[in-house]
Design a protein around this motif. Sequence first.
Motif, PDB file in Angstrom:
ATOM      1  N   ARG A  37      66.781  31.727  48.029  1.00  0.00           N
ATOM      2  CA  ARG A  37      68.180  31.642  48.478  1.00  0.00           C
ATOM      3  C   ARG A  37      69.080  31.341  47.278  1.00  0.00           C
ATOM      4  O   ARG A  37      70.205  31.780  47.208  1.00  0.00           O
ATOM      5  CB  ARG A  37      68.379  30.522  49.514  1.00  0.00           C
ATOM      6  N   TYR A  93      76.806  33.981  45.056  1.00  0.00           N
ATOM      7  CA  TYR A  93      75.876  34.897  44.381  1.00  0.00           C
ATOM      8  C   TYR A  93      76.549  35.684  43.262  1.00  0.00           C
ATOM      9  O   TYR A  93      75.987  36.641  42.749  1.00  0.00           O
ATOM     10  CB  TYR A  93      75.233  35.829  45.418  1.00  0.00           C
ATOM     11  N   THR A 143      69.076  36.085  47.708  1.00  0.00           N
ATOM     12  CA  THR A 143      70.014  36.673  48.666  1.00  0.00           C
ATOM     13  C   THR A 143      70.341  35.638  49.749  1.00  0.00           C
ATOM     14  O   THR A 143      69.537  34.740  50.008  1.00  0.00           O
ATOM     15  CB  THR A 143      69.413  37.904  49.389  1.00  0.00           C
ATOM     16  N   PRO A 144      71.499  35.773  50.391  1.00  0.00           N
ATOM     17  CA  PRO A 144      71.729  34.963  51.589  1.00  0.00           C
ATOM     18  C   PRO A 144      70.686  35.335  52.648  1.00  0.00           C
ATOM     19  O   PRO A 144      70.182  36.471  52.637  1.00  0.00           O
ATOM     20  CB  PRO A 144      73.127  35.378  52.052  1.00  0.00           C
ATOM     21  N   GLU A 145      70.411  34.408  53.524  1.00  0.00           N
ATOM     22  CA  GLU A 145      69.354  34.621  54.516  1.00  0.00           C
ATOM     23  C   GLU A 145      69.595  35.892  55.337  1.00  0.00           C
ATOM     24  O   GLU A 145      68.673  36.672  55.585  1.00  0.00           O
ATOM     25  CB  GLU A 145      69.286  33.408  55.446  1.00  0.00           C
ATOM     26  N   VAL A 167      80.085  35.190  52.431  1.00  0.00           N
ATOM     27  CA  VAL A 167      78.674  34.783  52.345  1.00  0.00           C
ATOM     28  C   VAL A 167      78.117  34.963  50.940  1.00  0.00           C
ATOM     29  O   VAL A 167      77.277  34.191  50.478  1.00  0.00           O
ATOM     30  CB  VAL A 167      77.846  35.589  53.376  1.00  0.00           C
TER      31      VAL A 167
END
Length: 313
Positions: A214, A249, A189-191, A245
Amino acid sequence: SATTAPRHFLDLRDFSPETIRQIIDLSAKVKAMQNGRRQPLHPDRPLEGRTLGLILAQPSTRTRVSFEVGMGQLGGSVSVLSPGDMQLGRGETVADTARVLSRFLDVIVLRTGNDANLRELAQWSSVPVINGLTPVSHPIQILADVLTFEEHRGPIRGKTLAWIGDGNNVATSLMEGAALLGFNVRLATPEEFAPNPDAVAWARAHGATIEVFRDPAEAVAGADAVLTDTWVSMGDKDRETRLKVFQPYQVDTALMAKAAPDALFLHCLPAHIGEEVTPEVFEGPASVVFDEAENRLHTQKGLLLWALGKENS
Ligand code: CP
Ligand code: NVA
């Protein structure tokens, strides 16, 4: 007779591994017994005379229809309620609503944008309350995901599932499921959209191997299944930021190629094709998303039988 605590289904973490396994196995049994959709009515109508109240404060396709159809197939009936049409929408309290509905209904499903409302409803209800999704968790989805995985690949124990994208409500329930059923979860996942740290800690403390990355490539490496979900859940306000963002992903063919050669692709749906998943993966040979959607019906039935004490049906 002595009053016993209602069999609420709020979060997977509230259960023993044995009970969750029992509900999944019961779902598979009812599915097999009823021969899919071809012979849908349970011959014994085990929930005859029972009524489910389905309170939907947010939209739903699968949860609504699977509970409505499943309850009917078990011989029961359903009342679908929307808070806007209830006195709840004019300020009647959750506590009073729970006590009144408990006098009419045998089981309540609530989908709400406010997790505290679910907890309060369960606290005041004398009939089982089932979590139909909150921003915090979506445990019924994981019952269907596990059944789907096991139908295609056998026992999930020891397998590795990769979760790509948002560390959201479904991810939380997946991690709790991992602890109960003995599979591993690798999340990327993004931070700023990391999985709920409390759920990560709980799952680890209860024996699950949870790894947080990440980089999606790291999370999917060798995984037995790749799961994703919308980048913008119900109630999320920051759609534009999220779309940016989450871009790295997206689950595409190149990412799937890094998983195990026979890795499955799962998605709780609704999907946003071209956002979290490409059309090639969604429509491709690894995708079992419509089996997964169908299994919402079968797991809803297993869950209802368990919640209403008809697990021997
Ligand atoms: N997966 C799921 O819960 O779908 P609905 O929002 O359509 O109920
Ligand atoms: N994470 C999604 C799941 C929808 C079934 C949401 O909460 O909107």
